[in-house]
Write an enzyme that holds these catalytic residues in place. Sequence first.
Site, PDB file in Angstrom:
ATOM      1  N   THR A 214       0.759  -1.606   0.010  1.00  0.00           N
ATOM      2  CA  THR A 214      -0.099   0.097  -0.274  1.00  0.00           C
ATOM      3  C   THR A 214       0.561   0.921  -0.265  1.00  0.00           C
ATOM      4  O   THR A 214       1.876   0.889   0.637  1.00  0.00           O
ATOM      5  CB  THR A 214      -0.765  -0.102   1.294  1.00  0.00           C
ATOM      6  OG1 THR A 214      -1.539   1.114   1.315  1.00  0.00           O
ATOM      7  CG2 THR A 214      -0.105   0.155   2.654  1.00  0.00           C
ATOM      8  N   VAL A 243      -9.738  -9.010  -0.374  1.00  0.00           N
ATOM      9  CA  VAL A 243      -9.958  -7.429  -0.184  1.00  0.00           C
ATOM     10  C   VAL A 243      -9.098  -7.256   0.964  1.00  0.00           C
ATOM     11  O   VAL A 243      -9.541  -8.007   2.198  1.00  0.00           O
ATOM     12  CB  VAL A 243     -11.360  -6.657   0.155  1.00  0.00           C
ATOM     13  CG1 VAL A 243     -11.161  -5.117   0.400  1.00  0.00           C
ATOM     14  CG2 VAL A 243     -11.992  -6.807  -1.387  1.00  0.00           C
ATOM     15  N   GLY A 244      -7.940  -6.343   1.330  1.00  0.00           N
ATOM     16  CA  GLY A 244      -7.741  -6.461   2.183  1.00  0.00           C
ATOM     17  C   GLY A 244      -8.130  -4.764   3.361  1.00  0.00           C
ATOM     18  O   GLY A 244      -9.117  -4.397   2.727  1.00  0.00           O
ATOM     19  N   THR A 265      -0.020   0.136   6.895  1.00  0.00           N
ATOM     20  CA  THR A 265      -0.113  -0.589   5.550  1.00  0.00           C
ATOM     21  C   THR A 265       0.581  -2.253   6.657  1.00  0.00           C
ATOM     22  O   THR A 265       0.590  -2.021   8.004  1.00  0.00           O
ATOM     23  CB  THR A 265       1.842  -0.235   5.498  1.00  0.00           C
ATOM     24  OG1 THR A 265       1.791  -0.789   4.195  1.00  0.00           O
ATOM     25  CG2 THR A 265       2.483   0.067   6.756  1.00  0.00           C
TER      26      THR A 265
END
Length: 357
Positions: A214, A243-244, A265
């Site tokens: 990210t 999906v994170g 992150t």
Amino acid sequence: MTKSTMHKSTSSKQNKSLLQGRRDLLKLAAALPLAGSLGACASATAPSTTTVAASKAPVGKPPIQKPIVVSTWEHGMPANAAAWQVLSQGGNALDAVEQGARVPEADPAVRTVGLGGYPDASGEVTLDACIMDHQLNCGSVAGLKRIKHPISVARAVMEKTPHVMLVGEGALAFAKAQGFVEENLLTEQSKQDWLLWREQGKAKSQINLENHDTIGMLALDSHGHLAGACTTSGAAYKLPGRVGDSPLIGAGLYVDQDVGAATATGLGELMIKTVGCHLVVELMRQGLNPQQACQRAVERIAAKIPNAAEAQVGFLALSVNGEVGAYCLHGGFNYAVQDASGATLTDAIHLLPGVVA
């Protein structure tokens, strides 16, 4: 005064004394965890920086430092530079974080964001992003394919629909309707890496190379308004459809104009389970500074989630006064800061000893 009246008066005084004593004990109990956290912070690995580190904040309410932009990882340096072009000319924080996030999205050398990002297990590049302003307006996309700038699609969701999040084919159809152009996001390098991974089986990914997945950005503009953005290609070789935290408001990003903002992150599942960025902001609301709040959130993840140490997690926070703080589980996470004094890249303090690849 009658005996009854005297008894009531004495009883009232005793009750007040007991109540005050309980209040004092509660204050002491509340102070102890913070004192322990501060002690741990003092003994933790000190941050290193490529330039002269900022001095400690003065006692009392700090002066407002604005404009300022912060972001995760080394690729935050060029992202911050683009955001600074907006901020330094009196532009707003929302424009700044969008323009900043678009830089790594378009850079094929940044393997965890946008064009050139690592694909999922099937070889498809899918992107997630969210954006949020100082008025709790927010937009998000998840599982978006073939669109290079998901951060701009997320802003369009925020500004042009009554929704917060669009996903998958619906997100793609919306993006195309808004004039975004489809293109192949799987570069030859990412394709070859994926083929090698597939041939070798389920190889363990490296914590700080494949799974930081990210860039998160936070900005405070000259008007005193906060905004944040987060964009990613997700964990390398993830299951299709995964999906994170990055597109999830509260998990990968949160902005509260009364307090500050936070972004995250690392392995997104850890932030989702703890609603990590909202936690950081709420800890700031309770009186912790950004550094202390980030540390407390990491400590909670380490304490409550089994096997958390097998992944990386890091938080970056910016207060409404322009204070910056960051903290991570393992060494190896760094963050970029840019303000009127210049640009810096700093290694975040970490909880566990050593630095991992």
